[in-house]
Write a protein that holds these residues in place. Structure first.
Motif, PDB file in Angstrom:
ATOM      1  N   LYS A 136      51.917  42.769  61.622  1.00  0.00           N
ATOM      2  CA  LYS A 136      51.870  41.326  61.345  1.00  0.00           C
ATOM      3  C   LYS A 136      52.546  41.065  60.004  1.00  0.00           C
ATOM      4  O   LYS A 136      52.373  41.825  59.052  1.00  0.00           O
ATOM      5  CB  LYS A 136      50.422  40.832  61.274  1.00  0.00           C
ATOM      6  CG  LYS A 136      49.698  40.866  62.601  1.00  0.00           C
ATOM      7  CD  LYS A 136      48.372  40.142  62.490  1.00  0.00           C
ATOM      8  CE  LYS A 136      47.594  40.160  63.777  1.00  0.00           C
ATOM      9  NZ  LYS A 136      48.227  39.502  64.879  1.00  0.00           N
ATOM     10  N   ASP A 137      53.309  39.977  59.934  1.00  0.00           N
ATOM     11  CA  ASP A 137      53.942  39.603  58.677  1.00  0.00           C
ATOM     12  C   ASP A 137      52.865  39.294  57.637  1.00  0.00           C
ATOM     13  O   ASP A 137      51.791  38.772  57.956  1.00  0.00           O
ATOM     14  CB  ASP A 137      54.840  38.384  58.862  1.00  0.00           C
ATOM     15  CG  ASP A 137      56.057  38.691  59.743  1.00  0.00           C
ATOM     16  OD1 ASP A 137      56.326  39.878  60.005  1.00  0.00           O
ATOM     17  OD2 ASP A 137      56.734  37.735  60.153  1.00  0.00           O
ATOM     18  N   PRO A 158      52.023  37.041  54.532  1.00  0.00           N
ATOM     19  CA  PRO A 158      52.493  35.821  53.871  1.00  0.00           C
ATOM     20  C   PRO A 158      52.681  36.013  52.364  1.00  0.00           C
ATOM     21  O   PRO A 158      52.148  36.948  51.763  1.00  0.00           O
ATOM     22  CB  PRO A 158      51.383  34.809  54.141  1.00  0.00           C
ATOM     23  CG  PRO A 158      50.481  35.407  55.150  1.00  0.00           C
ATOM     24  CD  PRO A 158      50.714  36.884  55.143  1.00  0.00           C
ATOM     25  N   ARG A 207      57.740  41.320  55.927  1.00  0.00           N
ATOM     26  CA  ARG A 207      57.829  41.027  57.357  1.00  0.00           C
ATOM     27  C   ARG A 207      58.614  42.120  58.061  1.00  0.00           C
ATOM     28  O   ARG A 207      59.466  42.784  57.469  1.00  0.00           O
ATOM     29  CB  ARG A 207      58.450  39.656  57.589  1.00  0.00           C
ATOM     30  CG  ARG A 207      59.878  39.547  57.157  1.00  0.00           C
ATOM     31  CD  ARG A 207      60.393  38.109  57.172  1.00  0.00           C
ATOM     32  NE  ARG A 207      61.771  38.070  56.755  1.00  0.00           N
ATOM     33  CZ  ARG A 207      62.225  38.320  55.555  1.00  0.00           C
ATOM     34  NH1 ARG A 207      61.398  38.644  54.601  1.00  0.00           N
ATOM     35  NH2 ARG A 207      63.513  38.274  55.278  1.00  0.00           N
ATOM     36  N   LEU A 255      42.523  34.583  60.809  1.00  0.00           N
ATOM     37  CA  LEU A 255      43.734  34.287  61.576  1.00  0.00           C
ATOM     38  C   LEU A 255      43.741  32.835  62.053  1.00  0.00           C
ATOM     39  O   LEU A 255      42.689  32.253  62.318  1.00  0.00           O
ATOM     40  CB  LEU A 255      43.836  35.202  62.792  1.00  0.00           C
ATOM     41  CG  LEU A 255      43.814  36.711  62.557  1.00  0.00           C
ATOM     42  CD1 LEU A 255      43.824  37.442  63.891  1.00  0.00           C
ATOM     43  CD2 LEU A 255      44.980  37.138  61.696  1.00  0.00           C
ATOM     44  N   ASN A 308      46.057  31.033  65.094  1.00  0.00           N
ATOM     45  CA  ASN A 308      47.057  31.269  66.147  1.00  0.00           C
ATOM     46  C   ASN A 308      47.627  32.692  66.082  1.00  0.00           C
ATOM     47  O   ASN A 308      48.813  32.906  66.269  1.00  0.00           O
ATOM     48  CB  ASN A 308      48.183  30.238  66.069  1.00  0.00           C
ATOM     49  CG  ASN A 308      47.688  28.831  66.295  1.00  0.00           C
ATOM     50  OD1 ASN A 308      46.788  28.611  67.100  1.00  0.00           O
ATOM     51  ND2 ASN A 308      48.257  27.876  65.582  1.00  0.00           N
ATOM     52  N   GLY A 309      46.779  33.672  65.757  1.00  0.00           N
ATOM     53  CA  GLY A 309      47.183  35.065  65.746  1.00  0.00           C
ATOM     54  C   GLY A 309      47.887  35.534  64.483  1.00  0.00           C
ATOM     55  O   GLY A 309      48.227  36.700  64.356  1.00  0.00           O
ATOM     56  N   SER A 310      48.105  34.645  63.522  1.00  0.00           N
ATOM     57  CA  SER A 310      48.775  35.012  62.263  1.00  0.00           C
ATOM     58  C   SER A 310      47.797  34.903  61.100  1.00  0.00           C
ATOM     59  O   SER A 310      46.861  34.092  61.132  1.00  0.00           O
ATOM     60  CB  SER A 310      49.958  34.075  61.993  1.00  0.00           C
ATOM     61  OG  SER A 310      50.940  34.242  62.986  1.00  0.00           O
ATOM     62  N   LEU A 311      48.040  35.724  60.071  1.00  0.00           N
ATOM     63  CA  LEU A 311      47.202  35.656  58.878  1.00  0.00           C
ATOM     64  C   LEU A 311      47.314  34.270  58.262  1.00  0.00           C
ATOM     65  O   LEU A 311      48.407  33.751  58.078  1.00  0.00           O
ATOM     66  CB  LEU A 311      47.642  36.723  57.870  1.00  0.00           C
ATOM     67  CG  LEU A 311      47.459  38.173  58.320  1.00  0.00           C
ATOM     68  CD1 LEU A 311      48.115  39.122  57.340  1.00  0.00           C
ATOM     69  CD2 LEU A 311      45.985  38.493  58.469  1.00  0.00           C
ATOM     70  N   ASP A 312      46.183  33.670  57.955  1.00  0.00           N
ATOM     71  CA  ASP A 312      46.134  32.321  57.402  1.00  0.00           C
ATOM     72  C   ASP A 312      45.764  32.392  55.918  1.00  0.00           C
ATOM     73  O   ASP A 312      44.647  32.786  55.577  1.00  0.00           O
ATOM     74  CB  ASP A 312      45.097  31.497  58.168  1.00  0.00           C
ATOM     75  CG  ASP A 312      45.066  30.052  57.746  1.00  0.00           C
ATOM     76  OD1 ASP A 312      45.317  29.748  56.562  1.00  0.00           O
ATOM     77  OD2 ASP A 312      44.777  29.202  58.615  1.00  0.00           O
TER      78      ASP A 312
END
Length: 152
Positions: A47-48, A50, A96, A129, A131-135
């Motif tokens: 996962k990217d 941020p 990323r 998360l 939508n499946g991405s680190l928030d």
């Protein structure tokens, strides 16, 4: 050299931590192994990560396989197999995957502690998360305990 700090891991072996980490995070040297000087993980960047700033730890990355995209301050770089980068504390950066399969890296944090941050994130589970991405908003309360701030 003290025998109680000697560590020899075979291929595929990892240091046991407080929680079991997914295979993407293989702890090779824990902070306690190095008297706090550093931690070392073998990471597959699935996962990217941020944009964020480490306020105390310098981060070093050696690319074992694939290509890693690095946004450092206001510059963008791509690091391929065999590349090495130092991300000094206090400077914002993001990571990323720019290759398929995703890059595999050795990640050193100095002083140590990064493995404990990863454990805290894994314990938090999907709560960090969106939508499946680190928030970043959801990560920051956990990151703050490790002197890390994600840009919102």
């Amino acid at each position: 050299m003290s025998q109680d700090r000697f560590v020899l891991l075979g291929p595929g072996e990892v240091r046991p931590g407080r929680v079991t980490l997914p295979p993407a995070f293989a702890v090779k040297a824990m902070t306690g192994d190095t008297e706090g000087r550093f931690s070392l993980l073998e990471v597959t960047l699935a996962k990217d990560i941020p944009r964020h700033t480490h306020h105390e730890a310098d981060e070093c990355i050696y690319v074992l396989e694939g290509e890693l995209g690095i946004d450092f301050d206001d510059q963008t770089h791509v690091a391929g197999k065999g590349a090495f980068v130092i991300l000094p504390h206090g400077v914002p950066h993001a990571l990323r995957a720019v290759s398929t399969p995703p890059p595999r890296l050795l990640q050193i944090s100095s002083p140590g502690g990064w493995e404990h941050y990863v454990e805290d994130l894994i314990e938090a589970g999907p709560a960090v998360l969106t939508n499946g991405s680190l928030d970043p908003v959801k990560i920051n309360p956990i990151a703050a305990r490790h002197a890390i701030t994600y840009e919102v």
